[in-house]
Every structure is written in structure tokens, then in C-alpha cells.
Design a protein around this motif. Structure first.
Motif, PDB file in Angstrom:
ATOM      1  N   ILE A 263       0.836  -1.196   0.000  1.00  0.00           N
ATOM      2  CA  ILE A 263       0.000   0.000   0.000  1.00  0.00           C
ATOM      3  C   ILE A 263       0.875   1.252   0.000  1.00  0.00           C
ATOM      4  O   ILE A 263       1.981   1.249   0.531  1.00  0.00           O
ATOM      5  N   ALA A 264       0.360   2.293  -0.621  1.00  0.00           N
ATOM      6  CA  ALA A 264       1.108   3.548  -0.700  1.00  0.00           C
ATOM      7  C   ALA A 264       0.880   4.373   0.558  1.00  0.00           C
ATOM      8  O   ALA A 264      -0.228   4.416   1.110  1.00  0.00           O
ATOM      9  N   ILE A 265       1.944   5.026   1.044  1.00  0.00           N
ATOM     10  CA  ILE A 265       1.834   5.975   2.152  1.00  0.00           C
ATOM     11  C   ILE A 265       2.515   7.278   1.728  1.00  0.00           C
ATOM     12  O   ILE A 265       3.324   7.298   0.787  1.00  0.00           O
ATOM     13  N   ASP A 269       4.662  10.868   6.279  1.00  0.00           N
ATOM     14  CA  ASP A 269       4.132  10.105   7.416  1.00  0.00           C
ATOM     15  C   ASP A 269       5.271   9.587   8.288  1.00  0.00           C
ATOM     16  O   ASP A 269       6.292   9.095   7.776  1.00  0.00           O
ATOM     17  N   ASP A 270       5.077   9.664   9.613  1.00  0.00           N
ATOM     18  CA  ASP A 270       6.055   9.064  10.513  1.00  0.00           C
ATOM     19  C   ASP A 270       5.645   7.624  10.823  1.00  0.00           C
ATOM     20  O   ASP A 270       4.628   7.131  10.332  1.00  0.00           O
ATOM     21  N   ALA A 271       6.460   6.942  11.647  1.00  0.00           N
ATOM     22  CA  ALA A 271       6.215   5.527  11.947  1.00  0.00           C
ATOM     23  C   ALA A 271       4.850   5.315  12.590  1.00  0.00           C
ATOM     24  O   ALA A 271       4.146   4.338  12.287  1.00  0.00           O
ATOM     25  N   TYR A 272       4.456   6.210  13.477  1.00  0.00           N
ATOM     26  CA  TYR A 272       3.154   6.075  14.143  1.00  0.00           C
ATOM     27  C   TYR A 272       2.023   6.165  13.126  1.00  0.00           C
ATOM     28  O   TYR A 272       1.060   5.384  13.164  1.00  0.00           O
ATOM     29  N   GLN A 273       2.118   7.121  12.212  1.00  0.00           N
ATOM     30  CA  GLN A 273       1.072   7.294  11.209  1.00  0.00           C
ATOM     31  C   GLN A 273       1.007   6.093  10.256  1.00  0.00           C
ATOM     32  O   GLN A 273      -0.071   5.673   9.856  1.00  0.00           O
ATOM     33  N   GLU A 298       2.165  -4.236   3.345  1.00  0.00           N
ATOM     34  CA  GLU A 298       3.515  -3.665   3.301  1.00  0.00           C
ATOM     35  C   GLU A 298       3.431  -2.218   2.815  1.00  0.00           C
ATOM     36  O   GLU A 298       2.943  -1.968   1.699  1.00  0.00           O
ATOM     37  N   PRO A 299       3.901  -1.261   3.609  1.00  0.00           N
ATOM     38  CA  PRO A 299       3.844   0.151   3.185  1.00  0.00           C
ATOM     39  C   PRO A 299       4.987   0.475   2.219  1.00  0.00           C
ATOM     40  O   PRO A 299       6.085  -0.071   2.308  1.00  0.00           O
ATOM     41  N   ASP A 300       4.713   1.352   1.302  1.00  0.00           N
ATOM     42  CA  ASP A 300       5.733   1.839   0.399  1.00  0.00           C
ATOM     43  C   ASP A 300       5.495   3.333   0.153  1.00  0.00           C
ATOM     44  O   ASP A 300       4.363   3.815   0.306  1.00  0.00           O
ATOM     45  N   ILE A 301       6.535   4.029  -0.234  1.00  0.00           N
ATOM     46  CA  ILE A 301       6.436   5.472  -0.423  1.00  0.00           C
ATOM     47  C   ILE A 301       5.605   5.791  -1.658  1.00  0.00           C
ATOM     48  O   ILE A 301       5.814   5.202  -2.735  1.00  0.00           O
ATOM     49  N   LEU A 302       4.660   6.675  -1.509  1.00  0.00           N
ATOM     50  CA  LEU A 302       3.856   7.127  -2.648  1.00  0.00           C
ATOM     51  C   LEU A 302       4.695   8.107  -3.476  1.00  0.00           C
ATOM     52  O   LEU A 302       5.133   9.149  -2.983  1.00  0.00           O
ATOM     53  N   ARG A 303       4.957   7.720  -4.691  1.00  0.00           N
ATOM     54  CA  ARG A 303       5.739   8.587  -5.585  1.00  0.00           C
ATOM     55  C   ARG A 303       4.806   9.422  -6.431  1.00  0.00           C
ATOM     56  O   ARG A 303       4.142   8.923  -7.336  1.00  0.00           O
ATOM     57  N   ARG A 304       4.753  10.677  -6.084  1.00  0.00           N
ATOM     58  CA  ARG A 304       3.842  11.579  -6.794  1.00  0.00           C
ATOM     59  C   ARG A 304       4.466  12.011  -8.125  1.00  0.00           C
ATOM     60  O   ARG A 304       5.688  12.219  -8.206  1.00  0.00           O
TER      61      ARG A 304
END
Length: 305
Positions: A263-265, A269-273, A298-304
Motif C-alpha cells: 500500500i502507498a503511504i 508520514d512518521d512511523a506512528y502514522q 507492506e507500506p511503500d512510499i507514494l511517488r507523486r
């Protein structure tokens, strides 16, 4: 898929087939009709199959262990596959052999002429009642899907197996009735042999269809399109997950689904978010698709752009 509905259909079919098997075998002993013998073995095989389905359902309900951390849900698929093998070997191949034997050495039915006809008519009524129960329980869960689609896409093996078995049993009884009736009308036992051979071909075809469909479940099938869409919508329903990068689903059993997704984050965002976003998405998935028991996100960075 309703476990209670599946069990009810299996138990109904088992009770009907046990009674029918005994009656058919008595008729065979009185008349030496090969169609009656083939149908006796057919009913014995069906009864064994239904017992296997009940055993598989009970064993699949066991809790997960360290050795089997994903549980035992697939035991239902394994026992359903064994059912197809039993139907092929004990039912289909025996009927083909018996039909060939009777065609090679035909002889008429010389005694107790009315017995096989009466037994077959009673068996047709009982099998029709068992099939009616299977159809009723299937209608409660198949929705708008057609019968072929339901059998091919169902993740729970019991109802499709019972539907095919009961349909095959009813068709087999009609073949037997035709073979015995023509033998009595003409005095030529070859019709009895042809009816027996037709039963064998029918059982082999049904066993092949069952084996093919259950093999797909054993290999591992994904969730249905509706469930996949519901999971994707649930993941992005909150403000914490912008999008799903990719996702995989796998049925561990008819009523247990594994979901794995990246999933994109947001990069800010910090670890808590991130943890809160994952927990929120998991909760929404379980509400949308209750059989999603095991969820790995699994979180991954959202690349805008």
C-alpha cells in the motif's frame, strides 16, 4: 458458503445413498442384472464419498499449529479430490467393466422381473429428494451465478460435489431403468449391458470434472472478483492510504482468505502514522470481507508525479 448448508446437503445425500445401495444390491441378488450391480456399486461409492466430505470438513476445522501455521482449511479440498478418485475407480471403471462383461455374454432377466423396475423407481424418487436439497442449499449461496459458473467458481467443494454426484446418480438411474426395461421388453440382455456401460461413462466424466475443479482449489485460487474489489475499496476508504500498489489473495480454505498487499503511504508520514494506517486498513478489510483472516500489508512510499 454456509458450512451448515453444505453439511445438510451431504448428510441428506448420505442417508439416501445408504438406503438405496442396500435396496439395489438386494435387487441384483434376485435378478443378476448388471445395471443393478453397477448402480449398487455407484451408491456405495457415493456413500463413501459423502462420508469422506464429512471427515474432511471436521478435520479442516482444527486450529492452526506451529507445524501448520495457516491451519487445515485445505483438508476439505484434499478429501474432495479423493472423492473424485473414488468415484472414478470404484464407480466408473467398475461399471465399464461390468458393462463390457454383460455385452460380451448377454443374458435376460429371468426372475423377479418387477423388482429392478420398482427399486429403480423408488431410487429415482429418493435421489430427486436429495438433489432437491442440494439445489436448495446451493441457491442460498450462488447468487446470480449460473450452475456451471457456480460449480467452477465455488471455493467450498461440498455443494458442487454433491450437486454433480446427485445429478449423475439420477442420470445413472435413468440409464439403468432404460437398460433393464429394454431387456425385459425384448428378452435381450445386451440392453442391460449397454445401460451399465452408459453409467460407467457418465461416472468417469463426472469424476474428471470434479478432479479438474478441485485440483485448481488445491493449487490455490484467489478471491473472487467481487471480494477483490471490496478489499481494494476498503483499503483506500480512509484518508490514511492513498492507493493500492499491488495485491495478492489466496484461499487457505473455503472460509479463510489470505490477503497480501503493498500500500502507498505519504512520504511525510512518521512511523506512528504508518502503523495507524496499516491497522485501519486491516480493520476495514475484515469488515468488508469477513473471511479475510490473515492480512499482510507492506507500506511503500507514494511517488507523486
Amino acid at each position: 458458503m454456509s458450512v451448515e448448508g453444505s453439511t445438510k446437503a451431504v448428510v441428506t445425500a448420505l442417508g439416501a445413498n445408504l438406503g438405496i445401495a442396500v435396496t439395489k444390491f438386494v435387487a441384483y441378488l434376485l435378478t443378476s442384472s448388471s445395471s443393478m450391480l453397477a448402480e449398487s456399486i455407484h451408491s456405495v461409492a457415493d456413500s463413501s464419498n459423502q462420508a469422506l466430505l464429512l471427515i474432511g470438513g471436521k478435520r479442516a476445522a482444527r486450529s492452526a499449529t506451529p507445524e501448520h501455521p495457516f491451519g487445515y482449511g485445505r483438508e476439505r479440498y484434499i478429501y474432495a479430490f479423493i472423492v473424485s478418485i473414488v468415484l472414478f475407480s470404484a464407480g466408473g471403471l467398475f461399471a465399464l467393466y461390468e458393462g463390457w462383461h454383460k455385452i460380451s455374454d448377454p443374458h435376460p432377466i429371468t426372475s423377479w422381473h418387477w423388482v429392478p423396475i420398482a427399486v429403480l423407481l423408488v431410487a429415482i424418487v429418493l435421489e430427486s429428494m436429495a438433489l432437491r436439497t442440494a439445489v436448495k442449499e446451493s441457491n442460498a449461496v450462488r447468487g446470480s451465478a449460473g450452475w456451471v459458473q457456480f460449480i467452477r467458481r465455488s471455493k467450498s467443494p461440498e455443494l458442487p460435489v454433491i450437486l454433480l454426484e446427485d445429478t449423475g446418480a439420477l442420470a445413472g438411474l435413468l440409464f439403468a431403468l432404460a437398460g433393464v426395461g429394454l431387456t425385459l421388453a425384448t428378452g435381450d440382455g445386451i440392453w442391460d449391458g449397454l445401460g451399465t456401460a452408459a453409467i460407467g461413462v457418465l461416472l468417469v466424466v463426472i469424476a474428471f470434472v470434479l478432479a479438474t475443479e478441485v485440483k485448481s482449489l488445491l493449487i490455490g485460487e484467489s478471491a473472487g472478483p467481487e471480494q477483490i474489489s471490496a478489499i481494494e475499496r476498503a483499503i483506500v476508504a480512509g484518508d490514511d492510504v492513498p492507493s493500492v500498489i499491488h495485491m495478492r489473495t489466496l484461499h487457505l480454505g473455503p472460509d479463510e482468505l489470505l490477503v497480501a498487499a503493498k500500500i502507498a503511504i505519504d512520504v511525510a508520514d512518521d512511523a506512528y502514522q504508518v502503523a495507524a494506517a496499516i491497522n485501519g486498513a486491516e480493520d476495514r478489510i475484515r469488515q468488508a470481507v469477513p473471511i479475510a483472516r490473515l492480512i499482510y500489508l507492506e507500506p511503500d512510499i507514494l511517488r507523486r508525479p
